[in-house]
Design a protein around this motif. Structure first.
Motif, short mmCIF file in Angstrom:
data_model
loop_
_atom_site.label_atom_id
_atom_site.label_comp_id
_atom_site.label_asym_id
_atom_site.label_seq_id
_atom_site.Cartn_x
_atom_site.Cartn_y
_atom_site.Cartn_z
N TRP A 23 -6.35 -4.15 5.68
CA TRP A 23 -5.71 -5.43 5.39
C TRP A 23 -4.89 -5.94 6.57
CZ3 TRP A 23 -7.58 -8.50 2.04
CH2 TRP A 23 -8.25 -7.99 0.94
N ALA A 24 -4.22 -5.05 7.27
CA ALA A 24 -3.45 -5.48 8.43
C ALA A 24 -4.37 -6.00 9.53
CB ALA A 24 -2.59 -4.33 8.95
N SER A 25 -5.45 -5.27 9.79
CA SER A 25 -6.38 -5.72 10.84
C SER A 25 -7.12 -6.98 10.41
CB SER A 25 -7.34 -4.61 11.25
OG SER A 25 -8.10 -4.17 10.15
N SER A 26 -7.39 -7.13 9.12
CA SER A 26 -8.07 -8.33 8.63
C SER A 26 -7.25 -9.58 8.90
CB SER A 26 -8.35 -8.24 7.13
OG SER A 26 -9.27 -7.23 6.85
N VAL A 27 -5.96 -9.51 8.63
CA VAL A 27 -5.13 -10.69 8.83
C VAL A 27 -4.95 -10.98 10.32
CG1 VAL A 27 -2.77 -9.75 8.86
CG2 VAL A 27 -3.22 -11.94 7.80
N VAL A 28 -4.89 -9.95 11.15
CA VAL A 28 -4.80 -10.17 12.59
C VAL A 28 -6.08 -10.82 13.10
CG1 VAL A 28 -4.67 -9.00 14.83
CG2 VAL A 28 -3.10 -8.35 13.00
N PHE A 29 -7.23 -10.33 12.65
CA PHE A 29 -8.51 -10.92 13.07
C PHE A 29 -8.64 -12.35 12.55
CE2 PHE A 29 -10.12 -6.42 13.53
CZ PHE A 29 -10.12 -6.46 14.92
N MET A 30 -8.12 -12.62 11.35
CA MET A 30 -8.14 -14.00 10.85
C MET A 30 -7.28 -14.91 11.72
SD MET A 30 -8.32 -13.97 6.71
CE MET A 30 -7.22 -12.63 6.35
N GLY A 31 -6.12 -14.41 12.14
CA GLY A 31 -5.26 -15.19 13.01
C GLY A 31 -5.94 -15.50 14.33
N PHE A 32 -6.54 -14.47 14.95
CA PHE A 32 -7.28 -14.69 16.19
C PHE A 32 -8.47 -15.62 15.96
CE2 PHE A 32 -5.75 -10.37 17.86
CZ PHE A 32 -4.81 -10.95 18.69
N GLY A 33 -9.16 -15.40 14.83
CA GLY A 33 -10.33 -16.21 14.51
C GLY A 33 -9.98 -17.68 14.33
N PHE A 34 -8.88 -17.93 13.66
CA PHE A 34 -8.47 -19.32 13.46
C PHE A 34 -8.16 -20.00 14.78
CE2 PHE A 34 -5.50 -22.70 12.19
CZ PHE A 34 -6.31 -23.36 11.29
N GLU A 35 -7.50 -19.27 15.67
CA GLU A 35 -7.22 -19.83 17.01
C GLU A 35 -8.52 -20.11 17.76
OE1 GLU A 35 -4.46 -20.90 18.69
OE2 GLU A 35 -3.45 -20.68 16.76
N TRP B 58 0.81 -1.22 0.00
CA TRP B 58 0.00 0.00 0.00
C TRP B 58 0.84 1.27 0.00
CZ3 TRP B 58 -4.68 -0.39 -1.63
CH2 TRP B 58 -5.32 -1.60 -1.52
N GLY B 59 2.04 1.21 -0.54
CA GLY B 59 2.82 2.42 -0.79
C GLY B 59 3.52 3.02 0.41
N PHE B 60 3.72 2.26 1.47
CA PHE B 60 4.46 2.72 2.65
C PHE B 60 3.87 4.01 3.23
CE2 PHE B 60 8.27 4.11 5.06
CZ PHE B 60 8.42 2.97 5.81
N ARG B 61 2.54 4.10 3.18
CA ARG B 61 1.87 5.23 3.82
C ARG B 61 0.68 4.69 4.59
NH1 ARG B 61 -0.38 4.52 -0.74
NH2 ARG B 61 -2.29 5.41 -1.53
N LEU B 62 0.42 5.31 5.71
CA LEU B 62 -0.70 4.91 6.54
C LEU B 62 -1.99 5.29 5.82
CD1 LEU B 62 -1.10 3.58 9.26
CD2 LEU B 62 -1.17 5.83 10.31
N SER B 63 -2.81 4.30 5.51
CA SER B 63 -4.05 4.56 4.78
C SER B 63 -5.14 3.64 5.31
CB SER B 63 -3.84 4.32 3.27
OG SER B 63 -3.56 2.95 3.04
N ARG B 64 -6.36 3.93 4.95
CA ARG B 64 -7.48 3.06 5.36
C ARG B 64 -7.30 1.65 4.83
NH1 ARG B 64 -11.69 7.49 4.02
NH2 ARG B 64 -11.88 8.51 6.04
N GLU B 65 -6.85 1.55 3.58
CA GLU B 65 -6.66 0.24 2.97
C GLU B 65 -5.61 -0.58 3.73
OE1 GLU B 65 -6.44 3.10 1.24
OE2 GLU B 65 -8.16 3.05 -0.10
N MET B 66 -4.51 0.08 4.08
CA MET B 66 -3.45 -0.63 4.80
C MET B 66 -3.95 -1.10 6.16
SD MET B 66 0.38 0.57 5.81
CE MET B 66 0.05 1.09 7.49
N ILE B 67 -4.65 -0.24 6.87
CA ILE B 67 -5.20 -0.61 8.18
C ILE B 67 -6.22 -1.73 8.03
CG2 ILE B 67 -6.59 0.21 10.12
CD1 ILE B 67 -5.17 2.94 9.72
#
Length: 144
Positions: free
Chosen positions: A94-106, A83-92
């Protein structure tokens, strides 16, 4: 893009790659896997961790939780690169999605909805990966 921006992207990419390779190498060197693919990975990554870290085979954190932490860390470092090395809604997102998937899988493992063993240390590892990747991103962003 300026010089420091390119250096920061290179550092993020290198950290992500090294984290991913180390996590895979822990699996292939210390855990017995029945699939042939895991043994072929050892040919691709010729680092013998058992030789360099002989006492680590007794550590459950090293064997079971550290690889998950490293893979999550690697993924979370790749998100800013995409996402272009800038803090953006898209970056947040995708990052939060993968964290929630990790927690969800556990949690799905905890409720016996998917095969595997629920582990609080995996949950801690996901949280640590999020913290460390955020720290890495902001340190590089501020050129520390």
């Amino acid at each position: 893009m300026d010089f420091w921006g390119m250096i920061n992207k290179f550092i993020l990419g290198l950290l992500a790659l090294l984290s991913l390779l180390l996590g895979v190498n822990i699996y292939t060197d210390f855990r017995s896997m029945g699939t042939k693919a895991f043994y072929q990975i050892n040919d691709f990554i010729p680092i013998d961790l058992q030789k360099w870290l002989p006492g680590m085979v007794e550590s459950e954190f090293f064997l079971y939780n550290l690889p998950d932490l490293l893979w999550m860390y690697a993924f979370l470092l790749m998100v800013p690169l995409i996402w272009g090395f800038r803090l953006s809604r898209e970056m947040i997102f995708w990052a939060s999605s993968v964290v929630f998937m990790g927690f969800g899988f556990e949690l799905l493992q905890y409720w016996d909805l998917v095969p595997g063993t629920f582990d609080w240390m995996d949950m801690t590892g996901i949280s640590m990966a999020l913290f460390l990747s955020s720290l890495t991103f902001f340190a590089l962003k501020m050129n520390l």
